[in-house]
Design a protein around this motif. Structure first.
Motif, PDB file in Angstrom:
ATOM      1  N   ASP A 163       0.820  -1.219   0.000  1.00  0.00           N
ATOM      2  CA  ASP A 163       0.000   0.000   0.000  1.00  0.00           C
ATOM      3  C   ASP A 163       0.849   1.263   0.000  1.00  0.00           C
ATOM      4  O   ASP A 163       0.404   2.320  -0.472  1.00  0.00           O
ATOM      5  CB  ASP A 163      -0.940   0.012   1.210  1.00  0.00           C
ATOM      6  N   ASP A 164       2.078   1.167   0.508  1.00  0.00           N
ATOM      7  CA  ASP A 164       2.961   2.340   0.529  1.00  0.00           C
ATOM      8  C   ASP A 164       3.431   2.723  -0.874  1.00  0.00           C
ATOM      9  O   ASP A 164       3.885   3.855  -1.090  1.00  0.00           O
ATOM     10  CB  ASP A 164       4.175   2.076   1.424  1.00  0.00           C
ATOM     11  N   VAL A 165       3.334   1.795  -1.807  1.00  0.00           N
ATOM     12  CA  VAL A 165       3.736   2.075  -3.194  1.00  0.00           C
ATOM     13  C   VAL A 165       2.598   2.740  -3.969  1.00  0.00           C
ATOM     14  O   VAL A 165       2.830   3.411  -4.978  1.00  0.00           O
ATOM     15  CB  VAL A 165       4.174   0.764  -3.902  1.00  0.00           C
ATOM     16  N   ALA A 166       1.377   2.579  -3.489  1.00  0.00           N
ATOM     17  CA  ALA A 166       0.208   3.117  -4.192  1.00  0.00           C
ATOM     18  C   ALA A 166       0.360   4.616  -4.441  1.00  0.00           C
ATOM     19  O   ALA A 166       0.666   5.386  -3.536  1.00  0.00           O
ATOM     20  CB  ALA A 166      -1.056   2.840  -3.388  1.00  0.00           C
ATOM     21  N   GLY A 167       0.168   5.005  -5.699  1.00  0.00           N
ATOM     22  CA  GLY A 167       0.254   6.413  -6.077  1.00  0.00           C
ATOM     23  C   GLY A 167       1.656   6.912  -6.365  1.00  0.00           C
ATOM     24  O   GLY A 167       1.831   8.008  -6.901  1.00  0.00           O
ATOM     25  N   MET A 168       2.659   6.143  -6.039  1.00  0.00           N
ATOM     26  CA  MET A 168       4.041   6.561  -6.304  1.00  0.00           C
ATOM     27  C   MET A 168       4.400   6.401  -7.775  1.00  0.00           C
ATOM     28  O   MET A 168       4.005   5.448  -8.426  1.00  0.00           O
ATOM     29  CB  MET A 168       5.025   5.727  -5.471  1.00  0.00           C
ATOM     30  N   LYS A 169       5.203   7.325  -8.265  1.00  0.00           N
ATOM     31  CA  LYS A 169       5.763   7.229  -9.612  1.00  0.00           C
ATOM     32  C   LYS A 169       7.156   6.592  -9.480  1.00  0.00           C
ATOM     33  O   LYS A 169       8.064   7.208  -8.917  1.00  0.00           O
ATOM     34  CB  LYS A 169       5.852   8.604 -10.259  1.00  0.00           C
ATOM     35  N   VAL A 170       7.280   5.369  -9.990  1.00  0.00           N
ATOM     36  CA  VAL A 170       8.499   4.590  -9.775  1.00  0.00           C
ATOM     37  C   VAL A 170       9.154   4.246 -11.112  1.00  0.00           C
ATOM     38  O   VAL A 170       8.515   3.642 -11.985  1.00  0.00           O
ATOM     39  CB  VAL A 170       8.198   3.285  -9.008  1.00  0.00           C
ATOM     40  N   ARG A 171      10.407   4.629 -11.250  1.00  0.00           N
ATOM     41  CA  ARG A 171      11.141   4.237 -12.464  1.00  0.00           C
ATOM     42  C   ARG A 171      11.455   2.754 -12.417  1.00  0.00           C
ATOM     43  O   ARG A 171      11.900   2.220 -11.391  1.00  0.00           O
ATOM     44  CB  ARG A 171      12.457   5.022 -12.568  1.00  0.00           C
ATOM     45  N   VAL A 172      11.236   2.053 -13.543  1.00  0.00           N
ATOM     46  CA  VAL A 172      11.577   0.638 -13.661  1.00  0.00           C
ATOM     47  C   VAL A 172      12.308   0.406 -14.978  1.00  0.00           C
ATOM     48  O   VAL A 172      12.271   1.239 -15.891  1.00  0.00           O
ATOM     49  CB  VAL A 172      10.316  -0.263 -13.610  1.00  0.00           C
ATOM     50  N   MET A 173      12.964  -0.732 -15.075  1.00  0.00           N
ATOM     51  CA  MET A 173      13.534  -1.157 -16.351  1.00  0.00           C
ATOM     52  C   MET A 173      12.401  -1.414 -17.342  1.00  0.00           C
ATOM     53  O   MET A 173      11.271  -1.705 -16.957  1.00  0.00           O
ATOM     54  CB  MET A 173      14.366  -2.428 -16.160  1.00  0.00           C
ATOM     55  N   ASN A 174      12.725  -1.297 -18.618  1.00  0.00           N
ATOM     56  CA  ASN A 174      11.704  -1.439 -19.659  1.00  0.00           C
ATOM     57  C   ASN A 174      11.387  -2.917 -19.889  1.00  0.00           C
ATOM     58  O   ASN A 174      11.899  -3.555 -20.799  1.00  0.00           O
ATOM     59  CB  ASN A 174      12.179  -0.784 -20.955  1.00  0.00           C
ATOM     60  N   ASN A 175      10.536  -3.448 -19.025  1.00  0.00           N
ATOM     61  CA  ASN A 175      10.162  -4.858 -19.074  1.00  0.00           C
ATOM     62  C   ASN A 175       8.739  -4.967 -18.534  1.00  0.00           C
ATOM     63  O   ASN A 175       8.422  -4.428 -17.470  1.00  0.00           O
ATOM     64  CB  ASN A 175      11.135  -5.671 -18.208  1.00  0.00           C
ATOM     65  N   ASP A 176       7.877  -5.654 -19.259  1.00  0.00           N
ATOM     66  CA  ASP A 176       6.469  -5.755 -18.862  1.00  0.00           C
ATOM     67  C   ASP A 176       6.295  -6.364 -17.476  1.00  0.00           C
ATOM     68  O   ASP A 176       5.367  -6.008 -16.745  1.00  0.00           O
ATOM     69  CB  ASP A 176       5.686  -6.584 -19.888  1.00  0.00           C
ATOM     70  N   LEU A 177       7.183  -7.289 -17.103  1.00  0.00           N
ATOM     71  CA  LEU A 177       7.094  -7.891 -15.774  1.00  0.00           C
ATOM     72  C   LEU A 177       7.264  -6.845 -14.671  1.00  0.00           C
ATOM     73  O   LEU A 177       6.554  -6.854 -13.663  1.00  0.00           O
ATOM     74  CB  LEU A 177       8.164  -8.972 -15.608  1.00  0.00           C
ATOM     75  N   PHE A 178       8.198  -5.919 -14.878  1.00  0.00           N
ATOM     76  CA  PHE A 178       8.489  -4.931 -13.849  1.00  0.00           C
ATOM     77  C   PHE A 178       7.426  -3.836 -13.819  1.00  0.00           C
ATOM     78  O   PHE A 178       7.098  -3.307 -12.750  1.00  0.00           O
ATOM     79  CB  PHE A 178       9.887  -4.353 -14.059  1.00  0.00           C
ATOM     80  N   VAL A 179       6.905  -3.504 -14.993  1.00  0.00           N
ATOM     81  CA  VAL A 179       5.779  -2.566 -15.047  1.00  0.00           C
ATOM     82  C   VAL A 179       4.579  -3.159 -14.311  1.00  0.00           C
ATOM     83  O   VAL A 179       3.928  -2.498 -13.490  1.00  0.00           O
ATOM     84  CB  VAL A 179       5.414  -2.237 -16.508  1.00  0.00           C
ATOM     85  N   GLY A 180       4.298  -4.432 -14.576  1.00  0.00           N
ATOM     86  CA  GLY A 180       3.181  -5.112 -13.920  1.00  0.00           C
ATOM     87  C   GLY A 180       3.357  -5.193 -12.418  1.00  0.00           C
ATOM     88  O   GLY A 180       2.383  -5.092 -11.655  1.00  0.00           O
TER      89      GLY A 180
END
Length: 329
Positions: A163-180
């Motif tokens: 729940d602490d991640v909710a609403g956060m803008k988080v940079r991830v590697m360009n991979n659908d798994l990490f976006v998901g």
């Protein structure tokens, strides 16, 4: 005339014997080339140098490790190892998935419960299953290096629950798994180049990112993102890999030496990585970072159910392998 014919016959025999000797020691016909993306002073690099030194000493095979990606990009180098153009290298199992789809399994979030568990599984039956998949594609796995555990860091608050991640803008590697993964926790995943992360956090384009402690420290991201939360959501090992063509050209005795050198190199690299990681954590704490552990990751693991469901729906043939990792104690 007869003497001349005898000399010709002896010369022909000598040429044949020399050719057979060269074939029997095929790997010694040329020095090995090793590919490495990391700079020379890095745990992976020291592990590779130790591997090559032991092979040279005990098997009489010369070679050189080329650091900092000078032999080409990682995907290209993987293909060159498969073809036998490059003899060995250390590759992340993330990009390895393009050539060997089974290795994508270790890019699933929370597939490992901890780094020690990763060691145990990669050295055991699950790792052996990946070894077989790699060998089918022309790659011999000699050991799995530690590339650290990736955890969340941001400029707003500690993360203790999904729940602490909710609403956060988080940079991830360009991979659908990490976006998901981020979306499953209610966050806003933002793929972007790693070089852009510092400025993006500083200006508020993103609130944070995720990476291992040495990367968080060495890039100075801790200056703009003061909260580092030990989620350890991604533990993606790197593989000390050899071209099967190179390996198959060795004698059985040389193959034993190479495998033993791979094991010793892996043990050394893991030790050096742990030391580097501890030093990085001391640096960021001294720089004012608030570091928090997450002892119970079960809520995070439960939040990943949609990520696993989507992956297995697209890759049903990976179900048994995923369960082999996921159900391990």
């Amino acid at each position: 005339m007869k003497l001349s014919k005898n000399f010709a016959s002896l010369a022909l025999k000598a040429t044949f014997v020399a050719s057979m000797a060269l074939a029997a020691t095929g790997a010694q016909a040329k020095d090995w080339r090793g590919w490495n993306i990391h700079v020379e002073d890095y745990p992976v690099s020291h592990g590779m140098e130790a591997f090559m030194a032991e092979v040279t000493e005990k098997a009489g095979i010369g070679g050189k490790v080329f650091h900092a990606g000078v032999l080409g990009s990682q995907p290209d180098a993987i293909e060159q190892v498969r073809l036998g153009i490059i003899d060995f290298g250390v590759f992340s199992l993330g990009p390895m998935g393009q050539a060997v789809p089974a290795t994508n399994v270790v890019s699933l979030p929370f597939i490992f419960k901890s780094v020690p568990q990763m060691y145990e599984l990669m050295d055991g039956e699950p790792g052996a299953a990946l070894n077989a998949a790699l060998e089918e594609k022309g790659i011999v796995a000699l050991g799995y290096y530690d590339a650290g555990a990736r955890s969340f860091y941001n400029s707003i608050k500690p993360i203790n629950t999904p729940d602490d991640v909710a609403g956060m803008k988080v940079r991830v590697m360009n991979n659908d798994l990490f976006v998901g993964m981020i979306e499953a926790m209610g966050g806003n995943a933002t793929p972007m180049a790693f070089a852009e992360v510092y400025q993006s956090i500083k200006t508020g384009v993103v609130d944070g990112a995720e990476n291992n402690p040495p990367s968080y420290e060495s890039t100075s991201h801790f200056e703009v993102a003061k909260y580092y939360s030990m989620s350890e959501h991604l533990i993606i090992p790197e593989c000390l890999c050899m071209s099967k063509k190179t390996f198959d050209a060795l004698t059985p005795e040389q193959q034993d030496i190479v495998r033993a050198a791979g094991k010793a190199s892996t043990d050394l690299q893991r030790k050096l990585w742990q030391e580097r990681e501890a030093a990085s954590m001391e640096t960021v704490k001294a720089g004012g970072t608030t570091v928090n552990s997450i002892e119970d990751k079960s809520a995070f693991q439960a939040a990943m159910v949609p990520v696993y469901d989507a992956y297995l729906a697209a890759n049903p043939e990976m179900t048994d392998l995923v369960n082999l990792f996921r159900n391990a104690e």
